[in-house]
Design a protein around this motif. Sequence first.
Motif, PDB file in Angstrom:
ATOM      1  N   ARG A  42       0.823  -1.159   0.046  1.00 45.17           N
ATOM      2  CA  ARG A  42       0.062  -0.005  -0.149  1.00 45.17           C
ATOM      3  C   ARG A  42       0.782   1.295   0.098  1.00 45.17           C
ATOM      4  O   ARG A  42       0.728   2.142  -0.936  1.00 45.17           O
ATOM      5  CB  ARG A  42      -1.050  -0.052   1.080  1.00 45.17           C
ATOM      6  CG  ARG A  42      -1.838   1.167   1.198  1.00 45.17           C
ATOM      7  CD  ARG A  42      -2.903   1.321   2.196  1.00 45.17           C
ATOM      8  NE  ARG A  42      -4.027   0.309   2.271  1.00 45.17           N
ATOM      9  CZ  ARG A  42      -3.932  -0.714   3.412  1.00 45.17           C
ATOM     10  NH1 ARG A  42      -3.347  -0.568   4.359  1.00 45.17           N
ATOM     11  NH2 ARG A  42      -4.881  -1.648   3.357  1.00 45.17           N
ATOM     12  N   PRO A  43       1.944   1.239   0.798  1.00 43.38           N
ATOM     13  CA  PRO A  43       2.554   2.595   0.764  1.00 43.38           C
ATOM     14  C   PRO A  43       3.359   3.002  -0.567  1.00 43.38           C
ATOM     15  O   PRO A  43       3.416   3.968  -1.074  1.00 43.38           O
ATOM     16  CB  PRO A  43       3.714   2.578   2.009  1.00 43.38           C
ATOM     17  CG  PRO A  43       3.123   1.473   3.022  1.00 43.38           C
ATOM     18  CD  PRO A  43       2.173   0.657   2.162  1.00 43.38           C
ATOM     19  N   ALA A  44       3.734   1.856  -1.018  1.00 45.51           N
ATOM     20  CA  ALA A  44       4.663   1.784  -2.236  1.00 45.51           C
ATOM     21  C   ALA A  44       3.560   2.225  -3.496  1.00 45.51           C
ATOM     22  O   ALA A  44       3.859   3.246  -4.264  1.00 45.51           O
ATOM     23  CB  ALA A  44       5.245   0.554  -2.910  1.00 45.51           C
ATOM     24  N   ILE A  45       2.437   1.762  -3.737  1.00 38.28           N
ATOM     25  CA  ILE A  45       1.288   2.296  -4.520  1.00 38.28           C
ATOM     26  C   ILE A  45       0.804   3.813  -4.408  1.00 38.28           C
ATOM     27  O   ILE A  45       0.841   4.498  -5.101  1.00 38.28           O
ATOM     28  CB  ILE A  45      -0.142   1.383  -4.245  1.00 38.28           C
ATOM     29  CG1 ILE A  45       0.434  -0.114  -4.753  1.00 38.28           C
ATOM     30  CG2 ILE A  45      -0.972   1.997  -5.125  1.00 38.28           C
ATOM     31  CD1 ILE A  45      -0.683  -1.097  -4.651  1.00 38.28           C
ATOM     32  N   VAL A  46       0.844   4.344  -2.879  1.00 40.20           N
ATOM     33  CA  VAL A  46       0.258   5.539  -2.692  1.00 40.20           C
ATOM     34  C   VAL A  46       1.357   6.426  -3.060  1.00 40.20           C
ATOM     35  O   VAL A  46       1.420   7.478  -3.698  1.00 40.20           O
ATOM     36  CB  VAL A  46      -0.035   5.640  -1.119  1.00 40.20           C
ATOM     37  CG1 VAL A  46       0.064   7.168  -0.681  1.00 40.20           C
ATOM     38  CG2 VAL A  46      -1.183   5.037  -0.766  1.00 40.20           C
ATOM     39  N   MET A  47       2.819   5.981  -2.760  1.00 41.98           N
ATOM     40  CA  MET A  47       3.696   6.815  -3.157  1.00 41.98           C
ATOM     41  C   MET A  47       4.050   7.026  -4.544  1.00 41.98           C
ATOM     42  O   MET A  47       4.264   8.194  -5.124  1.00 41.98           O
ATOM     43  CB  MET A  47       5.325   6.157  -2.631  1.00 41.98           C
ATOM     44  CG  MET A  47       6.419   7.212  -2.949  1.00 41.98           C
ATOM     45  SD  MET A  47       6.337   8.767  -2.003  1.00 41.98           S
ATOM     46  CE  MET A  47       6.498   8.437  -0.582  1.00 41.98           C
ATOM     47  N   ILE A  48       3.888   5.736  -5.459  1.00 38.45           N
ATOM     48  CA  ILE A  48       3.649   6.052  -6.954  1.00 38.45           C
ATOM     49  C   ILE A  48       2.624   7.105  -7.437  1.00 38.45           C
ATOM     50  O   ILE A  48       3.095   7.919  -8.166  1.00 38.45           O
ATOM     51  CB  ILE A  48       3.476   4.653  -7.666  1.00 38.45           C
ATOM     52  CG1 ILE A  48       4.731   3.854  -7.373  1.00 38.45           C
ATOM     53  CG2 ILE A  48       3.229   4.780  -9.128  1.00 38.45           C
ATOM     54  CD1 ILE A  48       4.805   2.359  -7.831  1.00 38.45           C
ATOM     55  N   LEU A  49       1.486   6.765  -6.844  1.00 34.35           N
ATOM     56  CA  LEU A  49       0.618   7.786  -7.170  1.00 34.35           C
ATOM     57  C   LEU A  49       0.735   9.426  -6.873  1.00 34.35           C
ATOM     58  O   LEU A  49       0.499  10.160  -7.705  1.00 34.35           O
ATOM     59  CB  LEU A  49      -0.967   7.338  -6.608  1.00 34.35           C
ATOM     60  CG  LEU A  49      -1.583   5.986  -7.173  1.00 34.35           C
ATOM     61  CD1 LEU A  49      -2.777   5.748  -6.384  1.00 34.35           C
ATOM     62  CD2 LEU A  49      -1.723   6.099  -8.553  1.00 34.35           C
ATOM     63  N   VAL A  50       1.242   9.494  -5.663  1.00 36.69           N
ATOM     64  CA  VAL A  50       1.624  11.127  -5.118  1.00 36.69           C
ATOM     65  C   VAL A  50       2.746  11.638  -5.995  1.00 36.69           C
ATOM     66  O   VAL A  50       2.486  12.681  -6.673  1.00 36.69           O
ATOM     67  CB  VAL A  50       1.963  11.098  -3.692  1.00 36.69           C
ATOM     68  CG1 VAL A  50       2.315  12.224  -3.153  1.00 36.69           C
ATOM     69  CG2 VAL A  50       0.939  10.709  -2.843  1.00 36.69           C
ATOM     70  N   MET A  51       3.636  10.757  -6.291  1.00 38.86           N
ATOM     71  CA  MET A  51       5.055  11.367  -6.902  1.00 38.86           C
ATOM     72  C   MET A  51       4.440  11.464  -8.477  1.00 38.86           C
ATOM     73  O   MET A  51       4.745  12.604  -9.375  1.00 38.86           O
ATOM     74  CB  MET A  51       5.983  10.507  -6.986  1.00 38.86           C
ATOM     75  CG  MET A  51       6.611  10.249  -5.616  1.00 38.86           C
ATOM     76  SD  MET A  51       7.143  12.014  -4.853  1.00 38.86           S
ATOM     77  CE  MET A  51       8.322  12.329  -5.887  1.00 38.86           C
ATOM     78  N   THR A  52       3.640  10.566  -8.893  1.00 40.52           N
ATOM     79  CA  THR A  52       3.074  10.812 -10.378  1.00 40.52           C
ATOM     80  C   THR A  52       2.230  12.206 -10.514  1.00 40.52           C
ATOM     81  O   THR A  52       2.581  12.915 -11.393  1.00 40.52           O
ATOM     82  CB  THR A  52       2.190   9.552 -10.798  1.00 40.52           C
ATOM     83  OG1 THR A  52       3.026   8.421 -10.982  1.00 40.52           O
ATOM     84  CG2 THR A  52       1.677   9.761 -12.181  1.00 40.52           C
ATOM     85  N   VAL A  53       1.360  12.350  -9.551  1.00 42.75           N
ATOM     86  CA  VAL A  53       0.664  13.441  -9.564  1.00 42.75           C
ATOM     87  C   VAL A  53       1.581  14.929  -9.317  1.00 42.75           C
ATOM     88  O   VAL A  53       1.452  15.854  -9.975  1.00 42.75           O
ATOM     89  CB  VAL A  53      -0.331  13.671  -8.551  1.00 42.75           C
ATOM     90  CG1 VAL A  53      -0.937  15.015  -8.323  1.00 42.75           C
ATOM     91  CG2 VAL A  53      -1.428  12.563  -8.697  1.00 42.75           C
ATOM     92  N   LEU A  54       2.397  14.797  -8.657  1.00 42.55           N
ATOM     93  CA  LEU A  54       3.347  15.799  -8.233  1.00 42.55           C
ATOM     94  C   LEU A  54       4.318  16.124  -9.281  1.00 42.55           C
ATOM     95  O   LEU A  54       4.489  17.293  -9.870  1.00 42.55           O
ATOM     96  CB  LEU A  54       4.291  15.481  -7.002  1.00 42.55           C
ATOM     97  CG  LEU A  54       3.898  15.714  -5.740  1.00 42.55           C
ATOM     98  CD1 LEU A  54       4.461  15.460  -4.384  1.00 42.55           C
ATOM     99  CD2 LEU A  54       3.268  17.171  -5.446  1.00 42.55           C
ATOM    100  N   THR A  55       5.118  15.176  -9.939  1.00 43.78           N
ATOM    101  CA  THR A  55       6.020  15.220 -10.850  1.00 43.78           C
ATOM    102  C   THR A  55       5.523  15.146 -12.267  1.00 43.78           C
ATOM    103  O   THR A  55       6.205  15.776 -13.150  1.00 43.78           O
ATOM    104  CB  THR A  55       7.170  14.372 -11.025  1.00 43.78           C
ATOM    105  OG1 THR A  55       6.730  12.959 -10.817  1.00 43.78           O
ATOM    106  CG2 THR A  55       7.764  14.592  -9.350  1.00 43.78           C
ATOM    107  N   GLY A  56       4.586  14.553 -12.298  1.00 46.14           N
ATOM    108  CA  GLY A  56       3.824  14.380 -13.792  1.00 46.14           C
ATOM    109  C   GLY A  56       2.776  15.177 -14.057  1.00 46.14           C
ATOM    110  O   GLY A  56       2.420  15.544 -15.538  1.00 46.14           O
ATOM    111  N   LEU A  57       2.211  15.970 -13.034  1.00 40.73           N
ATOM    112  CA  LEU A  57       1.138  16.735 -13.621  1.00 40.73           C
ATOM    113  C   LEU A  57       1.334  18.399 -12.935  1.00 40.73           C
ATOM    114  O   LEU A  57       1.548  19.201 -13.399  1.00 40.73           O
ATOM    115  CB  LEU A  57      -0.249  16.149 -12.917  1.00 40.73           C
ATOM    116  CG  LEU A  57      -1.603  17.029 -13.060  1.00 40.73           C
ATOM    117  CD1 LEU A  57      -1.933  17.152 -14.722  1.00 40.73           C
ATOM    118  CD2 LEU A  57      -2.690  16.476 -12.543  1.00 40.73           C
ATOM    119  N   LEU A  58       1.392  18.265 -11.476  1.00 47.11           N
ATOM    120  CA  LEU A  58       1.446  19.583 -10.734  1.00 47.11           C
ATOM    121  C   LEU A  58       2.845  20.486 -11.213  1.00 47.11           C
ATOM    122  O   LEU A  58       2.784  21.554 -11.678  1.00 47.11           O
ATOM    123  CB  LEU A  58       1.667  19.446  -9.235  1.00 47.11           C
ATOM    124  CG  LEU A  58       0.232  18.856  -8.723  1.00 47.11           C
ATOM    125  CD1 LEU A  58       0.157  18.803  -7.153  1.00 47.11           C
ATOM    126  CD2 LEU A  58      -1.204  19.983  -9.095  1.00 47.11           C
TER     127      LEU A  58
END
Length: 201
Positions: free
Chosen positions: A6-22
């Motif tokens: 779960r933490p790995a999946i959450v980290m992937i999603l958070v980093m994707t939004v931060l570095t890939g979108l925001l």
Amino acid sequence: MLREIRPAIVMILVMTVLTGLLYPLAMTGIAQLAFPHQARGSLIEKDGKVIGSALLGQNFEKPEYFHGRPSATTDTDPKDSSKTVPAPYNAANSSGSNAGPTSKALIERVQADVDKLKAENPNTPVPIDLVTTSASGLDPDISPAAAMFQVPRVAKARGIDEGQVRRLVQLHSEIRTFGILGEPRVNVLQLNMALDALKPG
């Protein structure tokens, strides 16, 4: 096991939004505010119509215009999709030539260009950037020496005084960025636009 995943999946999603979108949106917004012309591609307009970019060269062949550096870009051969054909300043296919100093085809092409330019202006050494391609094949600039070399041809083709054309080249010559980066240069498209707007005398 789910507790570890779960933490790995959450980290992937958070980093994707931060570095890939925001982050890209923030950088694009800052660029649009701080450097709007450059962020939109450094487009050049004439009479309300986009005619090019200050960052991409164009293929000028008429004698009354300044010519840019040769371009090594290619495009797909319309007769055989497995082959390519020369397509100067093809912005969709930025590339230099893979030909090296031992390439017979490159030597012959450069020699032909040198001979043609010597016939055009026999008493002046041919500037190297008028016979060699850039790494991108889309270089929008030439050296001031390359522009000055072409002054007699351009002036004769337009029927105007060489001194007037020479002054125009001097006005459009740019120095090194911050005085140390790059080389002195002249943007060919902007110079040709100024040439079209030039009034005799």
